[in-house]
Design a protein around this motif. Structure first.
Motif, PDB file in Angstrom:
ATOM      1  N   ALA A 235       0.833  -1.205   0.000  1.00 45.27           N
ATOM      2  CA  ALA A 235       0.000   0.000   0.000  1.00 45.27           C
ATOM      3  C   ALA A 235       0.866   1.252   0.000  1.00 45.27           C
ATOM      4  N   ALA A 236       1.958   1.227   0.781  1.00 39.05           N
ATOM      5  CA  ALA A 236       2.867   2.380   0.823  1.00 39.05           C
ATOM      6  C   ALA A 236       3.523   2.603  -0.538  1.00 39.05           C
ATOM      7  N   TYR A 237       3.872   1.518  -1.233  1.00 34.03           N
ATOM      8  CA  TYR A 237       4.491   1.646  -2.548  1.00 34.03           C
ATOM      9  C   TYR A 237       3.518   2.244  -3.564  1.00 34.03           C
ATOM     10  N   LEU A 238       2.274   1.771  -3.548  1.00 39.33           N
ATOM     11  CA  LEU A 238       1.286   2.275  -4.501  1.00 39.33           C
ATOM     12  C   LEU A 238       0.926   3.730  -4.234  1.00 39.33           C
ATOM     13  N   LEU A 239       1.003   4.151  -2.979  1.00 33.44           N
ATOM     14  CA  LEU A 239       0.628   5.517  -2.619  1.00 33.44           C
ATOM     15  C   LEU A 239       1.828   6.432  -2.447  1.00 33.44           C
ATOM     16  N   ASP A 240       2.985   5.959  -2.895  1.00 37.50           N
ATOM     17  CA  ASP A 240       4.217   6.730  -2.683  1.00 37.50           C
ATOM     18  C   ASP A 240       4.139   8.054  -3.446  1.00 37.50           C
ATOM     19  N   ALA A 241       4.092   9.170  -2.711  1.00 35.38           N
ATOM     20  CA  ALA A 241       3.964  10.497  -3.326  1.00 35.38           C
ATOM     21  C   ALA A 241       5.191  10.854  -4.160  1.00 35.38           C
ATOM     22  N   LYS A 242       6.358  10.334  -3.788  1.00 34.76           N
ATOM     23  CA  LYS A 242       7.579  10.637  -4.539  1.00 34.76           C
ATOM     24  C   LYS A 242       7.475  10.123  -5.968  1.00 34.76           C
ATOM     25  N   ASP A 243       6.935   8.919  -6.120  1.00 34.32           N
ATOM     26  CA  ASP A 243       6.802   8.359  -7.461  1.00 34.32           C
ATOM     27  C   ASP A 243       5.770   9.112  -8.273  1.00 34.32           C
ATOM     28  N   GLU A 244       4.701   9.543  -7.627  1.00 37.04           N
ATOM     29  CA  GLU A 244       3.643  10.240  -8.344  1.00 37.04           C
ATOM     30  C   GLU A 244       4.107  11.597  -8.851  1.00 37.04           C
ATOM     31  N   LYS A 245       5.046  12.236  -8.145  1.00 33.73           N
ATOM     32  CA  LYS A 245       5.460  13.590  -8.503  1.00 33.73           C
ATOM     33  C   LYS A 245       6.893  13.634  -9.062  1.00 33.73           C
ATOM     34  N   ALA A 246       7.382  12.464  -9.494  1.00 33.86           N
ATOM     35  CA  ALA A 246       8.763  12.414  -9.973  1.00 33.86           C
ATOM     36  C   ALA A 246       8.987  13.296 -11.196  1.00 33.86           C
ATOM     37  N   ALA A 247       7.910  13.518 -11.969  1.00 33.92           N
ATOM     38  CA  ALA A 247       8.046  14.288 -13.209  1.00 33.92           C
ATOM     39  C   ALA A 247       8.561  15.695 -12.966  1.00 33.92           C
ATOM     40  N   SER A 248       8.290  16.250 -11.822  1.00 31.69           N
ATOM     41  CA  SER A 248       8.657  17.643 -11.556  1.00 31.69           C
ATOM     42  C   SER A 248      10.026  17.780 -10.906  1.00 31.69           C
ATOM     43  N   THR A 249      10.704  16.644 -10.612  1.00 26.04           N
ATOM     44  CA  THR A 249      11.963  16.741  -9.861  1.00 26.04           C
ATOM     45  C   THR A 249      13.151  16.098 -10.575  1.00 26.04           C
ATOM     46  N   ARG A 275      -2.027 -14.370  -9.284  1.00 30.05           N
ATOM     47  CA  ARG A 275      -1.679 -15.723  -8.814  1.00 30.05           C
ATOM     48  C   ARG A 275      -1.833 -15.861  -7.300  1.00 30.05           C
ATOM     49  N   HIS A 276      -2.223 -14.760  -6.629  1.00 26.60           N
ATOM     50  CA  HIS A 276      -2.399 -14.750  -5.166  1.00 26.60           C
ATOM     51  C   HIS A 276      -1.103 -15.127  -4.442  1.00 26.60           C
ATOM     52  N   ASP A 277       0.043 -14.741  -5.020  1.00 28.21           N
ATOM     53  CA  ASP A 277       1.348 -15.038  -4.430  1.00 28.21           C
ATOM     54  C   ASP A 277       1.833 -13.812  -3.662  1.00 28.21           C
ATOM     55  N   ILE A 278       1.327 -13.654  -2.454  1.00 28.84           N
ATOM     56  CA  ILE A 278       1.634 -12.460  -1.664  1.00 28.84           C
ATOM     57  C   ILE A 278       3.069 -12.486  -1.146  1.00 28.84           C
ATOM     58  N   GLU A 279       3.574 -13.689  -0.838  1.00 29.64           N
ATOM     59  CA  GLU A 279       4.942 -13.790  -0.338  1.00 29.64           C
ATOM     60  C   GLU A 279       5.934 -13.285  -1.383  1.00 29.64           C
ATOM     61  N   ALA A 280       5.670 -13.585  -2.661  1.00 29.87           N
ATOM     62  CA  ALA A 280       6.567 -13.132  -3.721  1.00 29.87           C
ATOM     63  C   ALA A 280       6.538 -11.612  -3.856  1.00 29.87           C
ATOM     64  N   ILE A 281       5.371 -11.001  -3.643  1.00 31.43           N
ATOM     65  CA  ILE A 281       5.289  -9.539  -3.668  1.00 31.43           C
ATOM     66  C   ILE A 281       6.161  -8.942  -2.585  1.00 31.43           C
ATOM     67  N   GLY A 282       6.181  -9.603  -1.417  1.00 30.31           N
ATOM     68  CA  GLY A 282       6.998  -9.109  -0.312  1.00 30.31           C
ATOM     69  C   GLY A 282       8.488  -9.180  -0.586  1.00 30.31           C
ATOM     70  N   ARG A 283       8.880 -10.007  -1.577  1.00 32.15           N
ATOM     71  CA  ARG A 283      10.306 -10.133  -1.899  1.00 32.15           C
ATOM     72  C   ARG A 283      10.753  -9.157  -2.984  1.00 32.15           C
ATOM     73  N   ILE A 284       9.825  -8.426  -3.570  1.00 27.67           N
ATOM     74  CA  ILE A 284      10.201  -7.415  -4.569  1.00 27.67           C
ATOM     75  C   ILE A 284      10.938  -6.286  -3.856  1.00 27.67           C
ATOM     76  N   THR A 285      12.110  -5.918  -4.354  1.00 32.86           N
ATOM     77  CA  THR A 285      12.966  -4.946  -3.667  1.00 32.86           C
ATOM     78  C   THR A 285      12.254  -3.618  -3.440  1.00 32.86           C
ATOM     79  N   SER A 286      11.562  -3.118  -4.468  1.00 36.40           N
ATOM     80  CA  SER A 286      10.903  -1.812  -4.362  1.00 36.40           C
ATOM     81  C   SER A 286       9.814  -1.812  -3.305  1.00 36.40           C
ATOM     82  N   VAL A 287       9.201  -2.981  -3.096  1.00 33.75           N
ATOM     83  CA  VAL A 287       8.134  -3.082  -2.093  1.00 33.75           C
ATOM     84  C   VAL A 287       8.716  -3.320  -0.710  1.00 33.75           C
ATOM     85  N   SER A 288       9.669  -4.242  -0.609  1.00 38.18           N
ATOM     86  CA  SER A 288      10.227  -4.595   0.707  1.00 38.18           C
ATOM     87  C   SER A 288      10.984  -3.439   1.351  1.00 38.18           C
ATOM     88  N   SER A 289      11.478  -2.501   0.523  1.00 35.86           N
ATOM     89  CA  SER A 289      12.232  -1.373   1.070  1.00 35.86           C
ATOM     90  C   SER A 289      11.338  -0.239   1.565  1.00 35.86           C
TER      91      SER A 289
END
Length: 481
Positions: A235-249, A275-289
């Motif tokens: 949820a934090a990754y999807l709502l990350d304001a930095k990514d949404e406003k990257a165009a201006s910076t 695929r309902h593979d939630i554990e694999a989502i947790g291993r994505i670097t951009s999400v886990s960080s």
């Protein structure tokens, strides 16, 4: 081969079944006002989330009980003193309108005022009649909520977990589309397209809704609770304001690389969600960080926030309500309004519902009222008098509610669903009496009252918006969040 129904069709069927059952059961029990139970179903069904709708229904019940207490107190002490009665109503309206902004129990306050006025008025300001109507109101409200709960629990049930996952999937798709647009603009023009104000507003609404759904899902689902850290980081990754406003910076090359990486990550998240593979989502670097979003449960902090948050606008809403109520009561006292107590009763209900609406809302309200009133009045004149059996009456209301919910499916059209359902009940309520009465006069009077009330409330809404724009700048008096 089984017929596959769309989610909107299933939702419409469930609401129509709950609505119809509540009317049939109330008639079978010999209760005098079956439409009260039906209105309870309409109000709680306006929420797409079943669990939130049930809590909305509980607030409606709490508000009903508070309104009953106010009505009995007010009639007992002030029934023979018109000025004190109106003064106490205005004081109660001040409290209810101001506190209706409370996210947890705000609807209970809004409901309390409406119910209090209805019971006091329908009891003809007599304490014994008022008590009888109070008991009946609680009974029918409880019946409507109970029928709705049972139907939605056992017929195509939708729990918070499935709703939360569906919302996450939809949010991921929207972000993929947004990144695709930015990449296309970057390749074609060398610069990224700006995010519009509408998209920013939509992002804020999605953030609030996602946090609410995640909180409910963690409370209601053991699976979501065990996976909560992954979901909170996603949820934090999807709502990350930095990514949404990257165009201006960022520079063009850096931005291109950033958007490409985000696009690939979102596509990977989408595949894993399917695929309902939630554990694999947790291993994505951009999400886990990511730092997990916060889910707050501070009740007393929420109470403090409910008392002082957005207090400027809430005081404006109180002023609108008091001014509109005072005007409508004065019209009733000094002008020969037909139908007795009906005008102040309807005025209190509509003012309570509309005091926080922006002026732009009224043109849609008028359009909806005109459309629904023509349709339902034609049915009331030419169809309802020919229906003599309960099952025929049930079929009539089932078809109408199904069509309203089906035609205006989607969260953005919930106001039209509620308006259509309420107009159906209001304009045809005499057909639901234990001894049906068919008189077009009362329905036309109610339409006249509604338009007079809309004019009064819109006047004070536009007045306060003009004053607000002059004092604090434009767009400070929008609708409540």
């Amino acid at each position: 081969m089984m017929l596959k129904l769309s989610p909107a069709t299933k939702e419409a069927l469930k609401v129509a079944i709950a609505f119809t059952l509540s009317i049939v059961i109330a008639i079978a029990l010999g209760w005098q006002k079956p439409y009260w139970a039906a209105i309870s179903v309409i109000v709680v069904a306006a929420n797409d989330n079943y669990n939130v709708a049930i809590k909305h229904g509980r607030n409606r019940l709490f508000g009903t009980i508070a309104g009953v207490i106010f009505a009995i107190f007010n009639v007992h002490y002030f029934a023979q003193d018109r000025e004190m009665f109106i003064f106490s109503v205005l004081c109660f309206a001040t409290i209810c309108v101001y506190m209706s902004n409370w996210q947890r129990y705000g609807y209970a306050f809004k409901m309390a005022f409406t119910v209090g006025i209805i019971i006091a008025a329908m009891g003809q300001f007599d304490s014994f009649s008022t008590f009888d109507f109070a008991v009946l109101r609680v009974q029918e409200t409880t019946l409507g909520i109970l029928v709705y709960s049972l139907v939605f629990q056992f017929l195509w049930p939708r729990n918070t977990e499935s709703l939360f996952k569906q919302f996450i999937s939809q949010l991921t798709d929207r972000h993929i589309e947004q990144v695709e647009r930015q990449l296309t603009a970057l390749y074609l023009s060398g610069r990224c397209s700006d995010i519009s104000d509408d998209e920013n507003n939509q992002s804020n609404e999605e953030s609030n809704q996602l946090a609410l759904l995640l909180k409910e899902a963690i409370s209601d689902s053991s699976r979501i609770y065990s996976e909560r850290k992954i979901w909170m980081k996603l949820a934090a990754y999807l709502l990350d304001a930095k990514d949404e406003k990257a165009a201006s910076t960022d520079s063009s090359d850096t931005l291109k690389k950033h958007l490409q990486q985000r696009y690939l990550t979102l596509q990977q998240i989408k595949r894993l969600l399917c695929r309902h593979d939630i554990e694999a989502i947790g291993r994505i670097t951009s999400v886990s960080s990511m730092k997990p979003i916060e889910i707050k449960n501070d009740f007393w902090g929420e109470v403090k926030n409910a008392l002082i948050a957005n207090y400027q606008n809430r005081l404006i809403y109180v002023f609108r309500a008091l001014a509109a109520l005072s005007t409508c009561y004065a019209l009733w006292i000094y002008l020969p309004m037909p139908a007795g107590i009906l005008f102040p009763l309807i005025a209190s209900s509509f003012v309570n519902a509309l005091c926080d609406a922006p002026s732009a809302y009224y043109k849609y309200a008028v359009l909806g009222i005109c459309t629904f009133s023509v349709l339902f009045l034609l049915e009331y004149i030419f169809i309802l008098p020919a229906l003599t059996e309960v099952y025929e009456l049930a079929a009539f209301y089932f078809i109408n509610i199904f069509l309203v919910w089906k035609m205006f499916a989607g969260p953005q059209l919930s106001v039209l669903r509620v308006l259509g359902g309420n107009m159906l009940v209001v304009l045809t309520m005499t057909a639901l009496y234990l001894t049906p009465v068919y008189s077009i006069t009362q329905s036309l009077n109610m339409l006249l009252f509604i338009f007079i009330i809309l004019i009064v409330v819109r006047f004070y809404t536009m007045l306060t918006e003009e004053i607000g724009e002059g004092m604090m700048g434009k767009n400070t008096l929008g609708p409540r969040s």
